[in-house]
Design a protein around this motif. Structure first.
Motif, PDB file in Angstrom:
ATOM      1  N   ARG A 117       0.408  -7.853  -5.256  1.00  0.00           N
ATOM      2  CA  ARG A 117       0.072  -6.586  -4.638  1.00  0.00           C
ATOM      3  C   ARG A 117      -0.626  -6.851  -3.294  1.00  0.00           C
ATOM      4  NH1 ARG A 117      -1.750  -1.908  -7.621  1.00  0.00           N
ATOM      5  NH2 ARG A 117      -2.700  -3.324  -9.149  1.00  0.00           N
ATOM      6  N   TYR A 118      -0.123  -6.223  -2.247  1.00  0.00           N
ATOM      7  CA  TYR A 118      -0.755  -6.337  -0.937  1.00  0.00           C
ATOM      8  C   TYR A 118      -1.914  -5.360  -0.833  1.00  0.00           C
ATOM      9  CZ  TYR A 118       2.946  -9.412   0.473  1.00  0.00           C
ATOM     10  OH  TYR A 118       3.788 -10.488   0.548  1.00  0.00           O
ATOM     11  N   ARG A 119      -2.985  -5.816  -0.198  1.00  0.00           N
ATOM     12  CA  ARG A 119      -4.159  -4.960  -0.013  1.00  0.00           C
ATOM     13  C   ARG A 119      -3.921  -3.962   1.119  1.00  0.00           C
ATOM     14  NH1 ARG A 119      -8.013 -10.101   0.205  1.00  0.00           N
ATOM     15  NH2 ARG A 119      -7.176 -11.036  -1.702  1.00  0.00           N
ATOM     16  N   GLU A 120      -4.812  -3.013   1.206  1.00  0.00           N
ATOM     17  CA  GLU A 120      -4.765  -1.991   2.262  1.00  0.00           C
ATOM     18  C   GLU A 120      -4.552  -2.659   3.621  1.00  0.00           C
ATOM     19  OE1 GLU A 120      -4.101   1.636   2.895  1.00  0.00           O
ATOM     20  OE2 GLU A 120      -4.843   1.094   0.906  1.00  0.00           O
TER      21      GLU A 120
ATOM     22  N   PHE B 117      -2.238  -4.443   4.548  1.00  0.00           N
ATOM     23  CA  PHE B 117      -1.658  -5.781   4.386  1.00  0.00           C
ATOM     24  C   PHE B 117      -2.670  -6.882   4.716  1.00  0.00           C
ATOM     25  CE2 PHE B 117       1.980  -2.992   4.917  1.00  0.00           C
ATOM     26  CZ  PHE B 117       2.797  -3.402   3.865  1.00  0.00           C
ATOM     27  N   ALA B 118      -3.966  -6.574   4.495  1.00  0.00           N
ATOM     28  CA  ALA B 118      -5.001  -7.581   4.733  1.00  0.00           C
ATOM     29  C   ALA B 118      -5.106  -8.470   3.501  1.00  0.00           C
ATOM     30  CB  ALA B 118      -6.334  -6.895   5.038  1.00  0.00           C
ATOM     31  N   GLY B 119      -4.158  -9.392   3.351  1.00  0.00           N
ATOM     32  CA  GLY B 119      -4.149 -10.284   2.195  1.00  0.00           C
ATOM     33  C   GLY B 119      -3.384  -9.696   1.016  1.00  0.00           C
ATOM     34  N   ARG B 120      -3.097 -10.556   0.061  1.00  0.00           N
ATOM     35  CA  ARG B 120      -2.416 -10.076  -1.145  1.00  0.00           C
ATOM     36  C   ARG B 120      -2.983 -10.776  -2.365  1.00  0.00           C
ATOM     37  NH1 ARG B 120       3.535 -13.049  -0.714  1.00  0.00           N
ATOM     38  NH2 ARG B 120       2.834 -15.067  -1.483  1.00  0.00           N
ATOM     39  N   ASP B 121      -2.868 -10.110  -3.525  1.00  0.00           N
ATOM     40  CA  ASP B 121      -3.345 -10.667  -4.773  1.00  0.00           C
ATOM     41  C   ASP B 121      -2.178 -10.889  -5.716  1.00  0.00           C
ATOM     42  OD1 ASP B 121      -6.246 -10.402  -4.165  1.00  0.00           O
ATOM     43  OD2 ASP B 121      -5.740  -8.268  -4.111  1.00  0.00           O
ATOM     44  N   THR B 122      -2.178 -12.052  -6.373  1.00  0.00           N
ATOM     45  CA  THR B 122      -1.174 -12.299  -7.401  1.00  0.00           C
ATOM     46  C   THR B 122      -1.648 -11.611  -8.673  1.00  0.00           C
ATOM     47  OG1 THR B 122      -0.374 -14.358  -6.452  1.00  0.00           O
ATOM     48  CG2 THR B 122      -0.128 -14.086  -8.823  1.00  0.00           C
TER      49      THR B 122
ATOM     50  N   PRO C  69       9.517  -6.939  18.075  1.00  0.00           N
ATOM     51  CA  PRO C  69       8.710  -5.718  17.866  1.00  0.00           C
ATOM     52  C   PRO C  69       9.195  -4.840  16.708  1.00  0.00           C
ATOM     53  CG  PRO C  69      10.108  -5.496  19.816  1.00  0.00           C
ATOM     54  CD  PRO C  69      10.271  -6.908  19.339  1.00  0.00           C
ATOM     55  N   VAL C  70       8.593  -5.045  15.558  1.00  0.00           N
ATOM     56  CA  VAL C  70       8.965  -4.312  14.344  1.00  0.00           C
ATOM     57  C   VAL C  70       8.101  -3.062  14.213  1.00  0.00           C
ATOM     58  CG1 VAL C  70       8.801  -4.395  11.821  1.00  0.00           C
ATOM     59  CG2 VAL C  70       9.806  -6.316  13.082  1.00  0.00           C
ATOM     60  N   THR C  71       8.718  -1.921  13.981  1.00  0.00           N
ATOM     61  CA  THR C  71       7.925  -0.708  13.741  1.00  0.00           C
ATOM     62  C   THR C  71       8.046  -0.239  12.288  1.00  0.00           C
ATOM     63  OG1 THR C  71       9.777   0.609  14.547  1.00  0.00           O
ATOM     64  CG2 THR C  71       8.025   0.143  16.124  1.00  0.00           C
ATOM     65  N   LYS C  72       9.098  -0.718  11.599  1.00  0.00           N
ATOM     66  CA  LYS C  72       9.304  -0.307  10.207  1.00  0.00           C
ATOM     67  C   LYS C  72       8.916  -1.473   9.309  1.00  0.00           C
ATOM     68  CE  LYS C  72      12.979   1.036   7.027  1.00  0.00           C
ATOM     69  NZ  LYS C  72      14.268   0.464   6.598  1.00  0.00           N
ATOM     70  N   PHE C  73       7.625  -1.612   9.086  1.00  0.00           N
ATOM     71  CA  PHE C  73       7.103  -2.758   8.350  1.00  0.00           C
ATOM     72  C   PHE C  73       6.954  -2.376   6.882  1.00  0.00           C
ATOM     73  CE2 PHE C  73       3.857  -5.630   6.805  1.00  0.00           C
ATOM     74  CZ  PHE C  73       4.185  -6.833   7.390  1.00  0.00           C
ATOM     75  N   ILE C  74       7.789  -2.950   6.009  1.00  0.00           N
ATOM     76  CA  ILE C  74       7.799  -2.559   4.595  1.00  0.00           C
ATOM     77  C   ILE C  74       7.114  -3.593   3.700  1.00  0.00           C
ATOM     78  CG2 ILE C  74       9.264  -1.934   2.618  1.00  0.00           C
ATOM     79  CD1 ILE C  74       9.341   0.123   4.875  1.00  0.00           C
ATOM     80  N   ASP C  75       7.532  -4.855   3.793  1.00  0.00           N
ATOM     81  CA  ASP C  75       7.032  -5.867   2.864  1.00  0.00           C
ATOM     82  C   ASP C  75       7.156  -7.259   3.498  1.00  0.00           C
ATOM     83  OD1 ASP C  75       6.464  -7.592   0.781  1.00  0.00           O
ATOM     84  OD2 ASP C  75       8.280  -7.154  -0.357  1.00  0.00           O
TER      85      ASP C  75
ATOM     86  N   PRO D  75       0.818  -1.228   0.000  1.00  0.00           N
ATOM     87  CA  PRO D  75       0.000   0.000   0.000  1.00  0.00           C
ATOM     88  C   PRO D  75       0.849   1.274   0.000  1.00  0.00           C
ATOM     89  CG  PRO D  75      -0.870  -1.583   1.575  1.00  0.00           C
ATOM     90  CD  PRO D  75       0.449  -2.125   1.116  1.00  0.00           C
ATOM     91  N   HIS D  76       2.135   1.147   0.275  1.00  0.00           N
ATOM     92  CA  HIS D  76       2.968   2.343   0.436  1.00  0.00           C
ATOM     93  C   HIS D  76       4.037   2.520  -0.639  1.00  0.00           C
ATOM     94  CE1 HIS D  76       0.964   2.363   4.271  1.00  0.00           C
ATOM     95  NE2 HIS D  76       1.448   1.172   4.540  1.00  0.00           N
ATOM     96  N   ALA D  77       4.442   1.421  -1.291  1.00  0.00           N
ATOM     97  CA  ALA D  77       5.556   1.521  -2.237  1.00  0.00           C
ATOM     98  C   ALA D  77       5.555   0.297  -3.142  1.00  0.00           C
ATOM     99  CB  ALA D  77       6.869   1.598  -1.468  1.00  0.00           C
ATOM    100  N   GLN D  78       6.436   0.293  -4.139  1.00  0.00           N
ATOM    101  CA  GLN D  78       6.606  -0.921  -4.931  1.00  0.00           C
ATOM    102  C   GLN D  78       8.034  -1.082  -5.391  1.00  0.00           C
ATOM    103  OE1 GLN D  78       3.760  -0.272  -8.214  1.00  0.00           O
ATOM    104  NE2 GLN D  78       5.599  -0.289  -9.519  1.00  0.00           N
TER     105      GLN D  78
END
Lengths: 310, 310
Positions: B91-94, B96-101, B233-239, B24-27
């Motif tokens: 692509r991850y959904r808003e 990160f609620a699931g992802r679509d190929t 405890p991760v605060t910088k969650f990217i992918d 949702p934030h980058a690719q």
């Protein structure tokens, strides 16, 4: 109960109710409910508990006896003989994915405005159950400030976040420990990352925050560090009602028992809270929590320590 | 890498891919992907890793260099010069609620039928990435039985549970450790209670089961006991891509490093796995995992131990 010499009383303010609960598997009617019931029984395993709440003339004697069995001080439990006790009926959805309130009769609880008995004013450990933030503030206003200021734990829930946010925000600035679940945390902070949410909640006021995640355990955010504890492995899951209240009650009771509020004491209190909540979900009402006994709690504390060591 | 004297090689069989990932934030495009990439790099922090997979003539030299930087033995990495490498775009959904190929080109991976190089046949620790259960069985058939039988960890995913269940069930009877996430566990056992699900999975064959819960940590079910570890405890969650593969790779690598498979070794391996997975989610592809270094992993292991003690 043989409390340690350090033990100080814990004051618990909240609802006392008669519940009817339906789960996807069973149901139970006319059972003891209310945050203060679960919390004071849980606290009573660790320290002398004092209950502040209100009931009607219909409140069954057997429930009062149950409180007394746990040595709970009932000087703060008002009875309004002409009124009826707060009644709540709820049904959990399939797989416990949320619950619906089917019926609510506030009765004597509608006008609940807790006035602390003079003998309670110096209680050094206080739990404010999830009543209206304005009432939580009203209790705080009765308590001493300065050096004699008690340690205050507060609980809340989504209704107050949605309808009484300004009062809740004022409350947060005046408490030591906020106990909150995942959904409430998201509602209050807008932050989905639980670690960032915990920090955001602390920035709202409380010195420490406990974020509860149900079967996934809980997280403690404290100035001296971060602590995470998994849930106790429950396989006989009957009814989650009151798990959060038992959790908070055991937390304040455990702190009061040690008469300490440092990081190490809070970590141990989170473990006590986890153990008590795990007992609560194993039956309807306070049945399992009340009958379990301190030995069962100690066995779960030991297992929680063992199962997280590597 | 300065591996301990006990260290034995770990063999990792799985996909090697070129990915395009959108969150949702980058690719990020044309990045190294595939379970075997994440797993072998994670394992390489603990023990010498051996990778079995297939790539096409287009596989960038920089990715091979990256594997070599980690000392990964590539004797089992086939190259089909005329073919193209497995390509996956998701692509991850808003939230990160699931992802679509979005796109999948199996290319050379379509005919992947891993034949182990003779020098690999006696590798004492083996990870079967989430390829078709029939191929996982095909690898098992090449490995020694009896006294020289390796320790085998297997991963799987929902597609195989839905489409190749009989083969998967046969596989489960022949492995030592199943690593599975919450959703897959529910699909495979029908059991929502995670504790009962873990026991149910063990009854399907594997001596031990690790149930992964993402940000809520993981649970280990073993004949000698139960172990639960919160997430780092991760605060910088990217992918999140590859977190599970890094987890499994670190697990097998950590066991191989100690050359032990007892309960205590498995608990420590779960911690190593948790640390590596937490690094993976902090960047796209293997970037953070690869650059972190052993010191960063050890720091996280130490924090995991500290933050769960009470």
């Amino acid at each position: 109960m043989p409390y340690p010499r350090t033990a100080r009383p814990a004051l618990i303010i909240g609802s006392v109710a008669i519940d009817r609960v339906a789960t996807p598997h069973a149901q139970s009617d006319n059972i003891l409910g209310g945050a203060a019931s679960y919390a004071s029984i849980a606290a009573s395993y660790f320290t002398p508990a004092r209950l502040v709440g209100v009931v009607g003339g219909d409140f069954p004697e057997k429930f009062t006896k149950l409180y007394r069995k746990h040595g709970i001080d009932l000087a703060g439990l008002q009875t309004e003989p002409a009124g009826k006790t707060f009644y709540w009926s709820g049904r959990y959805r399939e797989n416990f994915a949320g619950r619906d309130t089917l019926e609510i009769q506030l009765n004597v609880f509608a006008n609940f405005s807790p006035t602390l008995p003079p003998a309670y004013l110096n209680t050094p450990f206080v739990m404010l159950g999830a009543i209206q933030p304005a009432l939580q503030l009203h209790v705080l206003d009765q308590l001493p400030r300065g050096k004699k200021r008690p340690f205050v734990l507060a609980d809340t829930f989504d209704l107050w976040i949605n309808t009484a946010r300004p009062e809740l925000e004022r409350l947060l600035k005046r408490i030591d420990l906020l106990v909150i679940n995942e959904d409430e945390s998201l509602l209050l902070t807008g932050e989905r990352n639980l670690i960032r949410a915990g920090h955001a909640l602390r920035r709202m006021g409380p010195r420490a925050v406990v974020l509860k995640k149900g079967e996934h355990g809980s997280l403690l955010f404290h100035p001296d560090g971060f602590f995470a504890l998994p849930a106790y492995p429950v396989t006989k899951f009957i009814d989650p009602t009151g798990a959060g209240d038992s959790y908070a009650g055991a937390l304040i009771g455990c702190l009061a028992s040690a008469n300490r509020t440092d990081f190490a004491a809070l970590k141990r209190a989170v473990a006590c809270a986890t153990a008590c909540a795990s007992l609560t979900v194993e039956s309807f009402s306070v049945n399992r929590l009340s009958s379990a006994g301190r030995k069962a709690i100690d066995a779960r504390l030991k297992e929680l320590s063992r199962m997280t060591r590597f």
